[in-house]
Design a protein around this motif. Structure first.
Motif, PDB file in Angstrom:
ATOM      1  N   GLN A 175      22.087  40.463  45.128  1.00  0.00           N
ATOM      2  CA  GLN A 175      22.368  41.846  44.758  1.00  0.00           C
ATOM      3  C   GLN A 175      23.459  42.437  45.646  1.00  0.00           C
ATOM      4  N   GLN A 176      23.442  42.109  46.947  1.00  0.00           N
ATOM      5  CA  GLN A 176      24.496  42.571  47.859  1.00  0.00           C
ATOM      6  C   GLN A 176      25.859  42.061  47.415  1.00  0.00           C
ATOM      7  N   SER A 177      25.890  40.802  46.972  1.00  0.00           N
ATOM      8  CA  SER A 177      27.139  40.203  46.492  1.00  0.00           C
ATOM      9  C   SER A 177      27.647  40.928  45.252  1.00  0.00           C
ATOM     10  N   ILE A 178      26.726  41.231  44.332  1.00  0.00           N
ATOM     11  CA  ILE A 178      27.100  41.951  43.105  1.00  0.00           C
ATOM     12  C   ILE A 178      27.632  43.338  43.445  1.00  0.00           C
TER      13      ILE A 178
ATOM     14  N   THR B 289      36.585  35.661  37.373  1.00  0.00           N
ATOM     15  CA  THR B 289      36.510  35.088  38.719  1.00  0.00           C
ATOM     16  C   THR B 289      35.063  35.097  39.204  1.00  0.00           C
ATOM     17  N   SER B 290      34.578  33.935  39.547  1.00  0.00           N
ATOM     18  CA  SER B 290      33.201  33.824  40.045  1.00  0.00           C
ATOM     19  C   SER B 290      33.227  33.527  41.536  1.00  0.00           C
ATOM     20  N   VAL B 291      32.821  34.497  42.309  1.00  0.00           N
ATOM     21  CA  VAL B 291      32.750  34.326  43.771  1.00  0.00           C
ATOM     22  C   VAL B 291      31.303  34.059  44.143  1.00  0.00           C
ATOM     23  N   PRO B 292      31.006  32.876  44.671  1.00  0.00           N
ATOM     24  CA  PRO B 292      29.605  32.577  45.024  1.00  0.00           C
ATOM     25  C   PRO B 292      29.078  33.570  46.065  1.00  0.00           C
ATOM     26  N   SER B 293      27.844  33.966  45.893  1.00  0.00           N
ATOM     27  CA  SER B 293      27.212  34.856  46.879  1.00  0.00           C
ATOM     28  C   SER B 293      27.031  34.108  48.188  1.00  0.00           C
ATOM     29  N   PHE B 294      27.178  34.844  49.280  1.00  0.00           N
ATOM     30  CA  PHE B 294      26.893  34.216  50.571  1.00  0.00           C
ATOM     31  C   PHE B 294      25.399  34.350  50.855  1.00  0.00           C
ATOM     32  N   ILE B 295      24.709  33.243  50.732  1.00  0.00           N
ATOM     33  CA  ILE B 295      23.275  33.206  51.005  1.00  0.00           C
ATOM     34  C   ILE B 295      23.062  32.186  52.119  1.00  0.00           C
ATOM     35  N   GLN B 296      22.552  32.657  53.241  1.00  0.00           N
ATOM     36  CA  GLN B 296      22.382  31.768  54.379  1.00  0.00           C
ATOM     37  C   GLN B 296      21.594  30.527  53.990  1.00  0.00           C
ATOM     38  N   LEU B 297      22.033  29.398  54.530  1.00  0.00           N
ATOM     39  CA  LEU B 297      21.407  28.109  54.245  1.00  0.00           C
ATOM     40  C   LEU B 297      19.908  28.135  54.562  1.00  0.00           C
TER      41      LEU B 297
ATOM     42  N   ASN C 175      48.440  54.947  41.718  1.00  0.00           N
ATOM     43  CA  ASN C 175      49.794  54.469  42.011  1.00  0.00           C
ATOM     44  C   ASN C 175      50.671  54.251  40.782  1.00  0.00           C
ATOM     45  N   ASN C 176      50.111  54.404  39.586  1.00  0.00           N
ATOM     46  CA  ASN C 176      50.883  54.137  38.375  1.00  0.00           C
ATOM     47  C   ASN C 176      50.791  55.304  37.403  1.00  0.00           C
ATOM     48  N   ASP C 177      51.935  55.506  36.661  1.00  0.00           N
ATOM     49  CA  ASP C 177      51.938  56.552  35.644  1.00  0.00           C
ATOM     50  C   ASP C 177      51.161  56.122  34.407  1.00  0.00           C
ATOM     51  N   ASN C 178      51.180  54.808  34.106  1.00  0.00           N
ATOM     52  CA  ASN C 178      50.476  54.292  32.933  1.00  0.00           C
ATOM     53  C   ASN C 178      49.635  53.076  33.365  1.00  0.00           C
ATOM     54  N   PRO C 179      48.462  53.340  33.958  1.00  0.00           N
ATOM     55  CA  PRO C 179      47.696  52.253  34.585  1.00  0.00           C
ATOM     56  C   PRO C 179      46.788  51.469  33.632  1.00  0.00           C
ATOM     57  N   ILE C 180      46.722  51.856  32.346  1.00  0.00           N
ATOM     58  CA  ILE C 180      45.736  51.282  31.425  1.00  0.00           C
ATOM     59  C   ILE C 180      45.828  49.760  31.354  1.00  0.00           C
ATOM     60  N   GLN C 181      47.051  49.231  31.164  1.00  0.00           N
ATOM     61  CA  GLN C 181      47.211  47.783  31.029  1.00  0.00           C
ATOM     62  C   GLN C 181      46.809  47.069  32.316  1.00  0.00           C
ATOM     63  N   ASN C 182      47.193  47.660  33.449  1.00  0.00           N
ATOM     64  CA  ASN C 182      46.834  47.061  34.747  1.00  0.00           C
ATOM     65  C   ASN C 182      45.316  47.041  34.954  1.00  0.00           C
ATOM     66  N   ILE C 183      44.651  48.100  34.513  1.00  0.00           N
ATOM     67  CA  ILE C 183      43.188  48.168  34.643  1.00  0.00           C
ATOM     68  C   ILE C 183      42.535  47.104  33.769  1.00  0.00           C
ATOM     69  N   LYS C 184      43.071  46.894  32.551  1.00  0.00           N
ATOM     70  CA  LYS C 184      42.544  45.842  31.673  1.00  0.00           C
ATOM     71  C   LYS C 184      42.701  44.467  32.317  1.00  0.00           C
ATOM     72  N   THR C 185      43.854  44.271  32.965  1.00  0.00           N
ATOM     73  CA  THR C 185      44.107  42.992  33.646  1.00  0.00           C
ATOM     74  C   THR C 185      43.123  42.789  34.800  1.00  0.00           C
ATOM     75  N   ILE C 186      42.890  43.853  35.556  1.00  0.00           N
ATOM     76  CA  ILE C 186      41.940  43.782  36.685  1.00  0.00           C
ATOM     77  C   ILE C 186      40.535  43.481  36.162  1.00  0.00           C
ATOM     78  N   HIS C 187      40.179  44.170  35.080  1.00  0.00           N
ATOM     79  CA  HIS C 187      38.849  43.967  34.490  1.00  0.00           C
ATOM     80  C   HIS C 187      38.657  42.509  34.063  1.00  0.00           C
ATOM     81  N   GLN C 188      39.677  41.978  33.409  1.00  0.00           N
ATOM     82  CA  GLN C 188      39.617  40.584  32.951  1.00  0.00           C
ATOM     83  C   GLN C 188      39.553  39.622  34.133  1.00  0.00           C
ATOM     84  N   ARG C 189      40.354  39.904  35.132  1.00  0.00           N
ATOM     85  CA  ARG C 189      40.397  39.029  36.311  1.00  0.00           C
ATOM     86  C   ARG C 189      39.048  39.000  37.037  1.00  0.00           C
ATOM     87  N   TYR C 190      38.410  40.167  37.181  1.00  0.00           N
ATOM     88  CA  TYR C 190      37.111  40.218  37.867  1.00  0.00           C
ATOM     89  C   TYR C 190      36.005  39.538  37.051  1.00  0.00           C
ATOM     90  N   ASN C 191      36.117  39.638  35.710  1.00  0.00           N
ATOM     91  CA  ASN C 191      35.127  38.972  34.856  1.00  0.00           C
ATOM     92  C   ASN C 191      35.277  37.459  34.884  1.00  0.00           C
TER      93      ASN C 191
END
Length: 203
Positions: free
Chosen positions: A128-131, A166-174, A148-164
């Motif tokens: 949950q901390q990772s999420i 990209t899978s970053v494994p949670s750090f869970i101590q061994l 920072n942008n006058d028309n940020p919509i496309q950039n936000i869509k790109t960020i949204h897609q990139r975060y969806n």
């Protein structure tokens, strides 16, 4: 003048004693029935919880950890082993009504379930901390575009897609994976043994 036996002190004493004994008998009968019902209710609740605990633990054994590696999604969505430990609540009613050996087996089962639950909760918290961290970084990136942008919509869509994507494994101590695996090795199915069968007789 003759005294009738029915009017004597002896008869009145006998009547009073009989009345007291009847009252005591009724009270004892009610107490016995109450205890019997209490035991039946307790065993029903315990049997249901044992079944649920077994189901929840066996899900973790098959889906949550494979070859010593934690599986994030199954662990995240796993049901907490139990909400409230009913054995702690009702074990005093079971003392003396089942064999000492079976009582100890049930007690051990719940102790093992507690250890597994403890590790499960630690792991779910780390996931949950990772999420939460991912969500924070996502919004940080999005609002940076807004500022920072006058028309940020496309950039936000790109960020949204990139975060969806990209899978970053949670750090869970061994230690948590080791602790969970160690606790799971102590687990055994209670419903396959005599302790469960003996408990079921009172249901």
């Amino acid at each position: 003048m003759e005294h009738s036996f029915w009017n004597t002190n002896l008869f009145q004493t006998i009547t009073m004693i009989a009345s007291v004994l009847t009252t005591i008998g009724i009270a004892l009968c009610k107490y016995h029935n109450h205890k019997k019902k209490e035991l039946k209710n307790a065993t029903t609740i315990l049997l249901l919880q044992i079944d649920n605990i077994e189901r929840n633990i066996e899900y973790i054994m098959s889906e949550g950890i494979i070859n010593g590696v934690l599986q994030e999604a199954p662990m995240h969505y796993s049901t907490i082993i139990y909400d409230e430990n009913q054995w702690n609540k009702y074990s005093h009613l079971i003392v003396g009504v089942i064999t000492q050996e079976n009582y100890e087996k049930i007690d051990t089962f719940f102790k093992v379930a507690y250890r597994i639950r403890e590790q499960q909760i630690y792991i779910k918290q780390k996931i949950q901390q990772s999420i939460d961290s991912k969500v924070w970084h996502y919004y940080n990136a999005v609002y940076t575009q807004v500022g920072n942008n006058d028309n940020p919509i496309q950039n936000i869509k790109t960020i949204h897609q990139r975060y969806n994507n990209t899978s970053v494994p949670s750090f869970i101590q061994l230690e948590f994976a080791i602790g969970l695996e160690k606790a799971l090795k102590q687990y055994y199915r209670l419903s396959d043994g005599n302790a469960y069968k003996e408990l079921k007789k009172f249901k």
